[in-house]
Design a protein around this motif. Structure first.
Motif, PDB file in Angstrom:
ATOM      1  N   LEU A  45     -28.705  13.647  13.311  1.00  8.49           N
ATOM      2  CA  LEU A  45     -27.936  12.625  14.022  1.00  8.49           C
ATOM      3  C   LEU A  45     -26.431  12.877  13.882  1.00  8.49           C
ATOM      4  CD1 LEU A  45     -29.934   9.366  13.157  1.00  8.49           C
ATOM      5  CD2 LEU A  45     -30.105  10.809  15.187  1.00  8.49           C
ATOM      6  N   ILE A  75     -29.497   5.042  22.507  1.00 14.69           N
ATOM      7  CA  ILE A  75     -28.204   5.558  22.042  1.00 14.69           C
ATOM      8  C   ILE A  75     -27.112   4.947  22.922  1.00 14.69           C
ATOM      9  CG2 ILE A  75     -26.804   7.605  21.579  1.00 14.69           C
ATOM     10  CD1 ILE A  75     -29.344   9.243  21.461  1.00 14.69           C
ATOM     11  N   PHE A  94     -26.903   4.616  17.191  1.00 21.48           N
ATOM     12  CA  PHE A  94     -28.310   4.960  17.330  1.00 21.48           C
ATOM     13  C   PHE A  94     -29.143   3.724  16.977  1.00 21.48           C
ATOM     14  CE2 PHE A  94     -26.135   8.914  16.307  1.00 21.48           C
ATOM     15  CZ  PHE A  94     -26.650   9.783  17.253  1.00 21.48           C
ATOM     16  N   SER A 110     -30.082  12.747  25.971  1.00 17.99           N
ATOM     17  CA  SER A 110     -31.528  12.888  26.038  1.00 17.99           C
ATOM     18  C   SER A 110     -32.045  13.807  24.935  1.00 17.99           C
ATOM     19  CB  SER A 110     -31.940  13.411  27.411  1.00 17.99           C
ATOM     20  OG  SER A 110     -33.324  13.620  27.488  1.00 17.99           O
ATOM     21  N   GLY A 140     -31.792  12.070  21.448  1.00 18.03           N
ATOM     22  CA  GLY A 140     -32.742  10.992  21.218  1.00 18.03           C
ATOM     23  C   GLY A 140     -34.183  11.449  21.121  1.00 18.03           C
ATOM     24  N   GLN A 141     -34.562  12.412  21.951  1.00 20.76           N
ATOM     25  CA  GLN A 141     -35.964  12.833  21.980  1.00 20.76           C
ATOM     26  C   GLN A 141     -36.344  13.693  20.785  1.00 20.76           C
ATOM     27  OE1 GLN A 141     -36.651  14.701  25.756  1.00 20.76           O
ATOM     28  NE2 GLN A 141     -36.505  12.804  26.926  1.00 20.76           N
ATOM     29  N   TRP A 193     -28.528   5.652  26.666  1.00 18.54           N
ATOM     30  CA  TRP A 193     -29.818   6.313  26.868  1.00 18.54           C
ATOM     31  C   TRP A 193     -30.884   5.522  26.131  1.00 18.54           C
ATOM     32  CZ3 TRP A 193     -33.239   8.146  23.197  1.00 18.54           C
ATOM     33  CH2 TRP A 193     -34.331   8.887  23.670  1.00 18.54           C
ATOM     34  N   ARG A 194     -32.056   5.393  26.760  1.00 20.36           N
ATOM     35  CA  ARG A 194     -33.196   4.744  26.114  1.00 20.36           C
ATOM     36  C   ARG A 194     -34.414   5.619  26.311  1.00 20.36           C
ATOM     37  NH1 ARG A 194     -37.240   1.605  28.001  1.00 20.36           N
ATOM     38  NH2 ARG A 194     -36.168   1.245  30.001  1.00 20.36           N
ATOM     39  N   ASP A 195     -35.223   5.696  25.277  1.00 24.32           N
ATOM     40  CA  ASP A 195     -36.445   6.489  25.336  1.00 24.32           C
ATOM     41  C   ASP A 195     -37.368   5.910  26.395  1.00 24.32           C
ATOM     42  OD1 ASP A 195     -38.630   8.057  24.926  1.00 24.32           O
ATOM     43  OD2 ASP A 195     -38.726   7.761  22.748  1.00 24.32           O
ATOM     44  N   ILE A 243     -35.709   7.299  17.018  1.00 22.93           N
ATOM     45  CA  ILE A 243     -34.592   6.826  17.835  1.00 22.93           C
ATOM     46  C   ILE A 243     -35.130   6.315  19.169  1.00 22.93           C
ATOM     47  CG2 ILE A 243     -32.427   7.444  18.938  1.00 22.93           C
ATOM     48  CD1 ILE A 243     -32.366   7.335  15.884  1.00 22.93           C
ATOM     49  N   THR A 244     -34.774   5.072  19.514  1.00 19.00           N
ATOM     50  CA  THR A 244     -35.228   4.472  20.768  1.00 19.00           C
ATOM     51  C   THR A 244     -34.108   4.332  21.794  1.00 19.00           C
ATOM     52  OG1 THR A 244     -34.860   2.276  19.800  1.00 19.00           O
ATOM     53  CG2 THR A 244     -37.076   3.193  19.634  1.00 19.00           C
TER      54      THR A 244
END
Length: 380
Positions: free
Chosen positions: A226, A91, A206, A79, A82-83, A109-111, A88-89
């Motif tokens: 990254l 991972i 990513f 989290s 990505g945030q 993980w997704r945004d 990045i949308t």
């Protein structure tokens, strides 16, 4: 006082159409019983008392199951990575196992800001009738396999790949999940990681939108972030297996300790030092602290002098055996202590002069005593 009425209607045959109505008022409420105490009847109302309905008890909320420590740390790392990165949308985390790439447990993980689409439903929802799971990949197949071949063994900053072009590449074997990822996102890059201690190799993938600013998402600061995030996530993934092995080892040590304590208590029971020890009860109680000492103390209070002597001899034997084993261990392996630190120059000179003057003084006193006693007396 409320009153009710009963109405009766009579029709006279001689005078059709004329109705004689007789109304009789009747008290329809039950009589109120008054108390014999004259003071208790003051303010008595004839209205029936109404009680508020009892509210249903609120259901007790069940506590959610405690999440595994490894999964909590991995979720926080994904989290945070990505945030705080640009563009990045999503991972994914993949590790190499037996020459195949496998996605880690909860390694996705997704945004939450990224809009959900039917394509994402097929990628993320296991209950979807057309769900496409993240199957094991050989190097060179799918997004993770293609990026693995490109970045294997390289811990430098990676480049971005256009997933649409990758899915339409004639040299690329057909992969349905690759086509869905290209439709859902657009761009992807992979960062390789390797941990020597746990021998864990993997890749962090990513994903970014196809419409993202390529200059910003490829900026040195973003790629370095990254890269650092990949090192952190790779370290967490490499921590999983050693952590599980350490937990199993601790559990094994605890079970072995329980077995030793149980065998010692059974031995004490056989020789008569314990009468009320139940092996099954002890096994269920899971090693209550001080069980042996409490059992022996309770037994000594109820037993006679002979039993007390027997208990004291057992404790003495245990004490002597423990001390002797420690002494032998020190003789064989040393005390395990480091030598003391060096003294300063002033301390060395002070100690040297002190010893020298003390010995000189004692020697002079000894010589005087010998001289006056004719060598019959001496202190040294």
């Amino acid at each position: 006082m409320a009153l009710g009425y009963n109405a009766t209607y009579h029709q006279d045959n001689s005078k059709r159409g004329d109705v004689e109505e007789g109304i009789q008022f009747v008290n329809t409420e039950p009589p109120v019983k008054l108390s014999q105490d004259p003071n208790s009847n003051r303010g008595v109302s004839s209205q029936p008392k109404t009680t508020a309905p009892k509210a249903d008890p609120e259901p007790i909320a069940k506590k959610p199951p405690k999440k595994d420590g490894y999964l909590s740390v991995l979720s926080e790392c994904l989290s945070g990575a990505g945030q705080n990165a640009f563009g990045i949308t999503a991972i994914e985390v993949w590790t190499l196992e037996k020459n195949e790439l496998v996605r880690c447990r909860e390694g996705y993980w997704r945004d939450p800001v990224f809009p959900e689409t039917p394509t994402l439903e097929r990628l993320e929802n296991p209950d979807h009738p057309e769900y496409v799971p993240p199957a094991r990949l050989v190097p060179g197949l799918g997004v993770a396999g293609t990026l693995w071949v490109d970045v294997y063994g390289d811990t430098k900053l990676a480049k971005w790949f256009d997933l649409c072009q990758l899915s339409q590449d004639e040299d690329q074997p057909y992969n349905l999940r690759l086509n869905l990822l290209a439709e859902a996102f657009g761009l992807a890059t992979g960062m390789y990681f390797y941990n020597v201690n746990s021998n864990t190799r993997g890749i962090i993938v990513f994903y970014a939108r196809g419409t993202v600013s390529f200059e910003l998402v490829s900026s040195p600061s973003n790629l370095k972030y990254l890269r650092s995030s990949s090192d952190l996530i790779g370290a967490v993934v490499s921590w999983e297996k050693p952590r599980e092995n350490a937990i199993k080892a601790r559990q094994g040590d605890l079970a072995a300790t329980c077995r030793r304590v149980r065998s010692k208590l059974l031995a004490l029971k056989r020789i008569g030092a314990l009468h009320n020890f139940d092996a099954d009860t002890f096994e269920k109680s899971q090693r209550s602290d001080g069980a042996l000492a409490k059992a022996i103390a309770a037994h000594e209070q109820k037993s006679g002098l002979g039993k007390q002597i027997l208990g004291a001899s057992i404790r003495l034997k245990s004490y002597v055996g423990e001390k002797s084993s420690i002494t032998v261990s020190k003789m064989r392996h040393g005390g395990g202590q480091l030598p003391p630190p060096r003294l300063g120059r002033n301390q060395v000179i002070f100690a040297l002069l002190g010893c020298f003057l003390s010995l000189i003084t004692l020697s002079a006193i000894n010589e005087r005593i010998k001289y006056h006693s004719g060598d019959d007396l001496s202190i040294l």
